[in-house]
Enzyme design. Structure first.
Site, PDB file in Angstrom:
ATOM      1  N   ASP A 194      23.035 -21.730   8.390  1.00 32.07           N
ATOM      2  CA  ASP A 194      23.296 -21.792   9.835  1.00 32.07           C
ATOM      3  C   ASP A 194      23.555 -23.255  10.151  1.00 32.07           C
ATOM      4  O   ASP A 194      22.749 -23.933  10.758  1.00 32.07           O
ATOM      5  CB  ASP A 194      22.046 -21.274  10.553  1.00 32.07           C
ATOM      6  N   SER A 195      24.726 -23.690   9.716  1.00 36.43           N
ATOM      7  CA  SER A 195      24.973 -25.127   9.640  1.00 36.43           C
ATOM      8  C   SER A 195      25.453 -25.714  10.958  1.00 36.43           C
ATOM      9  O   SER A 195      26.541 -26.232  11.060  1.00 36.43           O
ATOM     10  CB  SER A 195      26.001 -25.389   8.552  1.00 36.43           C
ATOM     11  N   ASP A 197      24.234 -28.254  12.241  1.00 33.72           N
ATOM     12  CA  ASP A 197      24.212 -29.703  12.173  1.00 33.72           C
ATOM     13  C   ASP A 197      23.864 -30.331  10.827  1.00 33.72           C
ATOM     14  O   ASP A 197      24.625 -31.134  10.344  1.00 33.72           O
ATOM     15  CB  ASP A 197      23.282 -30.261  13.260  1.00 33.72           C
TER      16      ASP A 197
END
Lengths: 347, 347
Positions: A194-195, A197
């Site tokens: 769940d990139s 950031d």
């Protein structure tokens, strides 16, 4: 590297009570422009030239700058509270359910009895909330690079950050790529990237944005998974950049020897984006895609979930029932429009 | 009432060569505001407070005012040419395929050998283009209230207006409700309500906007259909107004004694909207819904198409292959998120 939980107070809102009447501009190092024009928040990027999406700002609740990015929380008039990182909308209270439920249950409902799950990024806690619905799960690790995101989510988005309250969750603050490399081979049943950031920012500062979807990263993920383990990661919108998806699919097919699939769903305000500039595009159309891949080992048929989760049964009674995900929508997510199917099947 | 074809020249663009540098505002009688702010076209409506969608305007190609509405065509920087009626984006070259293909093939692929088809609205010709792919069809009537829409589409959107070239098509310029009332009972196998303007405007001037989705209108449609005939009509986005959909479904269930279904798909720039103010909302989220209903008679199972259309076979070789629709996406369109399923199944 490991750090469990956090109770530090976050930076207070600049002006908690004052309505926004003026104009505030921010220009970030990431070379895109976010601005709160009189009363409105707009995403305008040179990477999606000619298109903008705006939400009316009622009140700015928080503004801060972490070591990694600008963090903004505002109250919108129709989408509830909104989290913005470096000018990009990450999450709105109104529609976060679609993204969080799909990126989590597409992989976890596709394998029997997942026990060990890793979340890379996902600092807001929404994916943790969803993972925690699975009673078979014994260990939930999360590696998030930016502690401010965790703290801000706990303060302003309690229904999302509720995920941290599950006792199976262990928070690691640090770089997701480094964390993955240090993991013993074959550790996890499922990895959810769940990139919003950490990895994205890490790569943005260290090399071309595409790295996140290239073979070395996928290879690291693959090694951390058990045989027949699964990964779920965001993967662009079919409406905008089929050529990027085409490359991602081709890379995945080289690394993941189990199965490789593309799924998609709709998210009105694009509650989560990878911060990579080129991926900001996925936000524009209210459609988001996911890559679902498995490693060599017990076969995984993502299109036909073997581990259904009942919409009304929750391991924790304190949690809301599922809003978006069900077994039908799981299977439907893999049905692609003709123009996308042709490209993906050809890889 | 009937009028076949049209070769009249449309009003010429105001300034065919000049780039837009200034600011142009239009305020229409329909009480919403459309504006071309410096270089950008924005949809902002009091009915979707707090949200706006903007496309960058490269050049205005046509501006006119028909007896019914303001008509605007502009060249956008990323979506090709865009058709705007009374300030609402109706169609963009880039993504019109999804809407046109789904509203047409969902009904026509659900019944064996459709022969007589009526399109209400759809003046741009895109639905006609799709209906014409069905070789069983012998008669295609279209009733569009605004001749300017037909003419503008023929001039600026030839790949959409190509639908008019099929010899089975007969164009009637007039009010769709009146046309329907004059039709002998049981005439059509399928009716597609592509109500971008005619009925919507007609009803807008004569009564509450909701009429289009209330029982008297559905009753008129039902009578014009043969037993086991089908209707397809736009029906709002599940993301915004489930209570409106709830009412529409309830109304349909009272009138259509065969089957009543809700389907949905994604359309980045919302290529078509009903002009009714409350339905402008469906445009905001890139998701559009359809009601698919059948009259009493031979049973119709919309979720399992009996009349597949091959993506690569076209009755007319001059037409492009299908871009969006296929049998898998047909069935998937009826799989709803949990929050929507609960409401619709309860009606």
């Amino acid at each position: 590297m490991a750090e469990t939980g956090s109770d530090l107070p976050v930076k207070r809102p600049r002006d908690d009570e004052q309505e926004i009447n003026g104009s505030i501009s921010m220009e970030t190092e990431s070379n895109y422009i976010s601005s709160v024009i009189p009363g409105w928040f707009s995403e305008i990027s040179p990477m999606w030239p000619g298109e903008a999406h705006s939400l009316k700002v009622e009140k700015i609740l928080f503004e801060g700058k972490s070591d990694f990015q600008n963090v903004l929380v505002f109250q919108s008039s129709t989408y509830g509270k909104v989290l913005v990182l470096d000018g990009v909308i990450q999450l709105t209270e109104r529609d976060e359910c679609a993204y969080q439920e799909m990126i989590t249950h597409l992989p976890l409902c596709s394998i029997p009895n997942p026990k060990k799950v890793l979340v890379i990024g996902g600092g807001d806690g929404g994916v943790l909330r969803e993972v925690a619905r699975h009673s078979s799960v014994e260990q939930i690790d999360i590696c998030e690079i930016d502690k401010m995101v965790v703290d801000v989510s706990k303060q302003f988005f309690p229904e999302v950050a509720v995920g941290y309250e599950d006792p199976r969750v262990k928070l690691h603050i640090g770089d997701g790529v480094a964390f993955l490399k240090a993991v013993p081979a074959g550790t996890y049943d499922a990895i959810i990237v769940d990139s919003s950031d950490p990895i994205a920012l890490c790569l943005f500062h260290s090399g071309p944005a595409q790295e996140l979807f290239e073979k070395p990263f996928f290879d690291t993920v693959s090694k951390a998974l058990r045989p027949g383990g699964v990964v779920s990661t965001q993967a662009e919108s079919i409406w905008l950049h089929m050529h990027i998806i085409e490359d991602i699919v081709a890379n995945c097919r080289q690394i993941f020897k189990g199965s490789v699939n593309y799924a998609w769903t709709t998210v009105p305000t694009y509650p989560r984006h990878i911060l990579l500039i080129f991926l900001l595009l996925l936000s524009v159309v209210g459609v988001i895609g996911f890559m679902l891949c498995s490693t060599e080992g017990p076969s995984v048929d993502f299109k036909h979930p073997v581990n259904p989760i009942d919409a009304d049964k929750n391991p924790s009674k304190s949690r809301e029932p599922l809003k978006f995900y069900n077994s039908e929508i799981h299977t439907a997510a893999f049905c692609l429009p003709t123009f996308a199917k042709k490209v993906i099947d050809s890889k």
